[in-house]
Write a protein that holds these residues in place. Structure first.
Motif, PDB file in Angstrom:
ATOM      1  N   GLU A 106       0.850  -1.200   0.000  1.00 30.27           N
ATOM      2  CA  GLU A 106       0.000   0.000   0.000  1.00 30.27           C
ATOM      3  C   GLU A 106       0.881   1.244   0.000  1.00 30.27           C
ATOM      4  OE1 GLU A 106      -3.032   2.337   3.087  1.00 30.27           O
ATOM      5  OE2 GLU A 106      -2.302   0.341   3.587  1.00 30.27           O
ATOM      6  N   LYS A 107       0.606   2.146  -0.950  1.00 32.32           N
ATOM      7  CA  LYS A 107       1.308   3.431  -0.956  1.00 32.32           C
ATOM      8  C   LYS A 107       0.629   4.335   0.063  1.00 32.32           C
ATOM      9  CE  LYS A 107       3.240   3.364  -5.528  1.00 32.32           C
ATOM     10  NZ  LYS A 107       4.025   4.173  -6.387  1.00 32.32           N
ATOM     11  N   THR A 108       1.433   4.928   0.949  1.00 34.31           N
ATOM     12  CA  THR A 108       0.867   5.749   2.019  1.00 34.31           C
ATOM     13  C   THR A 108       1.967   6.582   2.665  1.00 34.31           C
ATOM     14  OG1 THR A 108      -0.520   5.709   4.018  1.00 34.31           O
ATOM     15  CG2 THR A 108       1.161   3.993   3.838  1.00 34.31           C
ATOM     16  N   THR A 109       1.577   7.363   3.641  1.00 36.19           N
ATOM     17  CA  THR A 109       2.550   8.052   4.482  1.00 36.19           C
ATOM     18  C   THR A 109       2.781   7.185   5.714  1.00 36.19           C
ATOM     19  OG1 THR A 109       1.770  10.216   3.730  1.00 36.19           O
ATOM     20  CG2 THR A 109       3.040  10.174   5.778  1.00 36.19           C
ATOM     21  N   VAL A 110       4.042   6.947   6.031  1.00 36.28           N
ATOM     22  CA  VAL A 110       4.376   6.206   7.248  1.00 36.28           C
ATOM     23  C   VAL A 110       5.035   7.160   8.232  1.00 36.28           C
ATOM     24  CG1 VAL A 110       4.609   3.961   6.149  1.00 36.28           C
ATOM     25  CG2 VAL A 110       6.630   5.400   6.401  1.00 36.28           C
ATOM     26  N   TYR A 111       4.882   6.814   9.497  1.00 40.00           N
ATOM     27  CA  TYR A 111       5.396   7.674  10.561  1.00 40.00           C
ATOM     28  C   TYR A 111       6.329   6.896  11.481  1.00 40.00           C
ATOM     29  CZ  TYR A 111       1.677  10.775   9.051  1.00 40.00           C
ATOM     30  OH  TYR A 111       0.863  11.592   8.297  1.00 40.00           O
ATOM     31  N   MET A 112       7.374   7.583  11.912  1.00 43.40           N
ATOM     32  CA  MET A 112       8.208   7.116  13.010  1.00 43.40           C
ATOM     33  C   MET A 112       7.710   7.882  14.237  1.00 43.40           C
ATOM     34  SD  MET A 112      12.358   7.272  13.618  1.00 43.40           S
ATOM     35  CE  MET A 112      12.626   7.372  11.876  1.00 43.40           C
ATOM     36  N   VAL A 113       7.464   7.170  15.341  1.00 42.82           N
ATOM     37  CA  VAL A 113       6.836   7.813  16.493  1.00 42.82           C
ATOM     38  C   VAL A 113       7.542   7.479  17.807  1.00 42.82           C
ATOM     39  CG1 VAL A 113       4.545   7.866  15.412  1.00 42.82           C
ATOM     40  CG2 VAL A 113       5.181   5.906  16.829  1.00 42.82           C
ATOM     41  N   ASP A 114       7.410   8.404  18.739  1.00 41.60           N
ATOM     42  CA  ASP A 114       7.760   8.166  20.145  1.00 41.60           C
ATOM     43  C   ASP A 114       6.455   8.046  20.908  1.00 41.60           C
ATOM     44  OD1 ASP A 114      10.425   8.602  19.485  1.00 41.60           O
ATOM     45  OD2 ASP A 114      10.532  10.595  20.411  1.00 41.60           O
ATOM     46  N   TYR A 115       6.389   7.136  21.879  1.00 44.50           N
ATOM     47  CA  TYR A 115       5.202   7.026  22.721  1.00 44.50           C
ATOM     48  C   TYR A 115       5.566   6.335  24.026  1.00 44.50           C
ATOM     49  CZ  TYR A 115       4.854   2.080  21.364  1.00 44.50           C
ATOM     50  OH  TYR A 115       5.108   0.747  21.173  1.00 44.50           O
ATOM     51  N   THR A 116       4.666   6.425  24.981  1.00 47.71           N
ATOM     52  CA  THR A 116       4.832   5.720  26.246  1.00 47.71           C
ATOM     53  C   THR A 116       3.819   4.595  26.283  1.00 47.71           C
ATOM     54  OG1 THR A 116       5.599   7.742  27.333  1.00 47.71           O
ATOM     55  CG2 THR A 116       4.796   5.968  28.762  1.00 47.71           C
ATOM     56  N   SER A 117       4.301   3.387  26.547  1.00 45.20           N
ATOM     57  CA  SER A 117       3.438   2.210  26.571  1.00 45.20           C
ATOM     58  C   SER A 117       2.311   2.389  27.581  1.00 45.20           C
ATOM     59  CB  SER A 117       4.263   0.972  26.940  1.00 45.20           C
ATOM     60  OG  SER A 117       3.419  -0.135  27.169  1.00 45.20           O
ATOM     61  N   THR A 118       1.103   2.023  27.167  1.00 41.07           N
ATOM     62  CA  THR A 118      -0.055   2.135  28.062  1.00 41.07           C
ATOM     63  C   THR A 118      -0.086   0.995  29.079  1.00 41.07           C
ATOM     64  OG1 THR A 118      -1.442   0.869  26.527  1.00 41.07           O
ATOM     65  CG2 THR A 118      -1.470   3.278  26.310  1.00 41.07           C
ATOM     66  N   THR A 119       0.732  -0.045  28.881  1.00 39.34           N
ATOM     67  CA  THR A 119       0.697  -1.181  29.811  1.00 39.34           C
ATOM     68  C   THR A 119       1.793  -1.139  30.867  1.00 39.34           C
ATOM     69  OG1 THR A 119       1.939  -2.507  28.206  1.00 39.34           O
ATOM     70  CG2 THR A 119      -0.454  -2.771  28.237  1.00 39.34           C
ATOM     71  N   ASP A 120       3.015  -0.718  30.472  1.00 41.53           N
ATOM     72  CA  ASP A 120       4.096  -0.751  31.466  1.00 41.53           C
ATOM     73  C   ASP A 120       4.808   0.584  31.643  1.00 41.53           C
ATOM     74  OD1 ASP A 120       5.674  -0.536  29.195  1.00 41.53           O
ATOM     75  OD2 ASP A 120       6.485  -2.574  29.326  1.00 41.53           O
ATOM     76  N   GLY A 121       4.356   1.626  30.946  1.00 45.10           N
ATOM     77  CA  GLY A 121       4.954   2.956  31.108  1.00 45.10           C
ATOM     78  C   GLY A 121       6.312   3.107  30.446  1.00 45.10           C
ATOM     79  N   GLU A 122       6.737   2.100  29.675  1.00 45.95           N
ATOM     80  CA  GLU A 122       8.034   2.166  29.004  1.00 45.95           C
ATOM     81  C   GLU A 122       7.989   3.220  27.910  1.00 45.95           C
ATOM     82  OE1 GLU A 122      10.971  -0.541  26.165  1.00 45.95           O
ATOM     83  OE2 GLU A 122       9.194  -1.452  27.052  1.00 45.95           O
TER      84      GLU A 122
END
Length: 194
Positions: free
Chosen positions: A162-178
């Protein structure tokens, strides 16, 4: 009489215990069956437990930066997918946005083990000798990405493209806070506005 009564109580306790264990097992089996049939897109052999949560942030050579992405670098969005535990519902900070072709792939890790089916995602620039054209489903390719242990160098079959825009992201895990940094990749359709 007391011995018979005591024996009866012990037998009843054993029956209740065994019945409870059997109920728990059937409930567990039922939950496992429901979970495995919850998403037809994800095969039961898809296991992202060996996925590298954080990466260096380096991107493959030739990857084109998106000119006008829906979610610009520095903005935030809600992750609507669950490639890994703790991802769905997390607030993502966009680190990079790129226009490319994304692929789901099936492959057997170079380290051995079970086949990984419908892995999401690798991008066109992470396939050896990919050329300029979108690779058709069913094609065999060599993976250059190292998202998971045993992925780099493996031969994969393209499941979808699929042609699309992809993203690299930072986030905090909702399960362990990592804190997860530079996670590759989330597609535009897997994000929603915050």
């Amino acid at each position: 009489m007391k011995k018979q009564l005591m024996l009866g109580v012990v037998c009843l306790a054993a029956i209740f215990t065994l019945t409870a264990c059997a109920d728990d097992k059937s409930e567990t089996d039922s939950n496992e069956n429901m979970n495995s049939s919850t998403s037809k897109e994800e095969s039961e052999n898809t296991d992202h437990s060996m996925m590298h949560h954080s990466t260096s942030g380096e991107v493959p050579e030739g990857l084109k930066v998106a000119e006008n992405p829906t979610y610009p670098v520095g903005s935030q969005a809600i992750i609507e997918t669950d490639h890994m535990q703790g991802m769905k519902g997390a607030v993502a900070t966009i680190v990079g946005a790129y226009d490319t072709t994304v692929y789901t792939i099936s492959y057997t890790p170079t380290t051995g083990g079970e086949k990984v089916s419908n892995h999401k995602w690798i991008i066109h620039e992470e396939i050896k000798d990919a050329g300029d054209e979108t690779i058709k489903p069913g094609s065999k390719v060599t993976i250059e990405a190292n998202h998971m242990e045993g992925m780099q160098g493996a031969t994969a079959e393209i499941d979808s493209a699929e042609k699309t825009t992809v993203y690299m992201v930072d986030y905090t895990s909702t399960t362990d806070g990592e804190k997860v940094t530079n996670h590759k990749w989330v597609t535009e359709s897997e994000l929603s506005s915050k």
